[in-house]
Design an enzyme around this catalytic site. Structure first.
Site, mmCIF file in Angstrom:
data_model
loop_
_atom_site.group_PDB
_atom_site.id
_atom_site.type_symbol
_atom_site.label_atom_id
_atom_site.label_comp_id
_atom_site.label_asym_id
_atom_site.label_seq_id
_atom_site.Cartn_x
_atom_site.Cartn_y
_atom_site.Cartn_z
ATOM 1 N N HIS A 1 0.851 -1.049 0.033
ATOM 2 C CA HIS A 1 -0.048 -0.284 0.113
ATOM 3 C C HIS A 1 1.013 1.204 0.129
ATOM 4 O O HIS A 1 0.369 2.294 -0.070
ATOM 5 C CB HIS A 1 -0.910 -0.023 1.155
ATOM 6 C CG HIS A 1 -0.225 0.355 2.392
ATOM 7 N ND1 HIS A 1 0.682 -0.610 3.216
ATOM 8 C CD2 HIS A 1 -0.234 1.554 3.108
ATOM 9 C CE1 HIS A 1 1.011 0.055 4.172
ATOM 10 N NE2 HIS A 1 0.749 1.431 4.120
ATOM 11 N N HIS B 1 1.870 6.814 -0.446
ATOM 12 C CA HIS B 1 0.850 6.063 0.451
ATOM 13 C C HIS B 1 -0.496 5.973 0.119
ATOM 14 O O HIS B 1 -1.384 6.899 0.040
ATOM 15 C CB HIS B 1 0.870 6.667 1.960
ATOM 16 C CG HIS B 1 0.360 5.802 3.041
ATOM 17 N ND1 HIS B 1 -1.021 5.586 3.189
ATOM 18 C CD2 HIS B 1 0.908 5.183 3.979
ATOM 19 C CE1 HIS B 1 -1.453 4.568 4.234
ATOM 20 N NE2 HIS B 1 -0.065 4.526 4.684
#
Length: 165
Positions: free
Chosen positions: A70, A85
């Site tokens: 992620h 992110h």
């Protein structure tokens, strides 16, 4: 003498950061997470993505790829360290819906595909799809200029210009 006069051979400390995702570019303060909004991870921008693809924002090296895929860290040639992110609280998804296309230590060019993700699944399972793009070594930067309020195209729209000390 000619090198100084014409700037030949001088190494630039400036790095242009292109959008790693397609979507609306927002001020980092608009991220609904106090850690990112408060610039605790570094200064930068956020993109609310319209598609599930992350590309490299610079020519550089992959220095960190989180096992949950992620988030990814890239070091540009001028030393700028960039964290992308994808979404907020996506770590809880434990990698579900994410696919990495690179590995740590790999050299990348701006526009190379890094991560693909299921945007709908993130909408369903995470707090937000908004994706912070931050300079984690902000203290080593002389200046960070951001471009917000635009719709970016991944791999081409300039979203930041970072000059290192």
């Amino acid at each position: 003498m000619f090198k100084k006069l014409f700037g030949l051979g001088s190494k630039t400390n400036e790095e242009t950061i292109v959008a790693p995702l397609t979507g609306a570019v927002k001020n980092i303060e608009e991220v609904p997470d106090p850690v990112f909004a408060g610039r605790m991870m570094g200064d930068g921008v956020a993109i609310d993505p319209t598609e599930g693809v992350v590309v490299s924002p610079v020519d550089g090296e992959i220095v960190q790829l989180f096992h949950t895929k992620h988030a990814i860290g890239i070091k540009a040639k001028n030393g700028t360290e960039i964290l992308i992110h994808v979404g907020l609280e996506t770590v809880k998804m434990e990698g579900e819906g994410f696919e990495a296309h690179v590995s740590e230590g790999q050299a990348v060019k701006a526009g190379d595909k890094l991560i693909s993700f299921d945007l709908e699944l993130i909408r369903e399972k995470a707090k937000s799809t908004i994706t912070p793009i931050v300079i984690t070594n902000t203290d080593a930067a002389e200046s960070i200029k951001t471009t917000v309020g635009v719709t970016a195209t991944k791999g081409s729209t300039e979203v930041m210009k970072v000059t290192m000390k």
